[in-house]
Design a protein around this motif. Structure first.
Motif: not given
Length: 233
Positions: A24, A28, A154, A157-158, A176
């Motif tokens: 993931t 991302c 999500a 990693n944002s 995402i």
């Protein structure tokens, strides 16, 4: 401490592992190889329909009218935009990266793609829930963990994505977007609130099963990411 906070605290290390997996993380930031993304999608699709049945099970056990409407709307979303993502993205990958797919994962390009052992185990777990669970809190606990993990990676990693101003292709960005933002956060918060509400009607034995379901689901999610990330064949 709320019931959901207790569940998260008991499984803190494993939950953190589930939302920081290389699969993931690389998805991302746009560096996940196409064959690994294709592997992930093929395997995820194999229990997509079972996930819809899980939602149906939740609908059948829920006795709150307002909650029934929210659950029903989520089923519509899964069958619509999320289902479309699989078809569109797998088509893109076959068109743009067919040689890479053929070299690395030929067993996934057949009409009956191989099912990873990790996926078999996960599907067996889900089928047991569908067949055996009679307590709404137990089934909603499973759904919460599944969705909380996806919101978690999500969110993890944002900030990195914002700071690096990475512009992602549809194959990454849409997945995402499906698992982040205000709408998805509201959905996950609803599930947490449902656990709190339903847990007041649980027996000690039923709440113990909720705890077990939470822990096992987190581990199954980790196993799923790991199996997809490392598969070649």
């Amino acid at each position: 401490m709320s019931k959901v906070e207790q569940l998260l605290e008991k499984n803190k290390a494993k939950f953190q592992e589930s939302i920081t997996h290389p699969l993931t993380n690389e998805l991302c930031d746009g560096t996940l190889p196409d064959y690994k993304l294709y592997t992930f999608l093929v395997q995820d699709l194999q229990y997509f329909h079972i996930a819809l049945r899980i939602m149906g099970k939740a609908l059948s056990l829920c006795t709150n009218g307002d909650s029934l409407v929210v659950l029903g709307k989520q089923v519509a979303l899964l069958a619509g935009r999320e289902n479309d993502y699989f078809d569109i993205t797998m088509g893109i990958l076959k068109e743009t990266s067919l040689k890479e797919l053929q070299e690395n994962i030929p067993l996934l390009l057949t009409d009956s793609p191989v099912r990873l052992l990790q996926v078999k185990s996960y599907i067996q777990f889900m089928e047991k829930l569908i067949d055996n669970v009679t307590c709404y809190a137990e089934i909603i606990t499973y759904i919460y963990v599944m969705e909380k993990v996806y919101l978690g990676w999500a969110q993890y990693n944002s900030e990195k994505l914002k700071s690096q101003q990475i512009k992602l292709a549809y194959k990454h960005q849409e997945w995402i977007d499906l698992h982040s933002g205000e709408e998805f956060e509201t959905w996950v918060e609803f599930l947490a609130n449902e656990i709190e509400r339903a847990s007041t009607e649980c027996s000690p034995e039923q709440w113990a099963r909720c705890n077990a379901i939470f822990a096992e689901t987190v581990q199954l999610e980790i196993n799923f990411f790991e199996g997809c990330y490392n598969f070649k064949g």
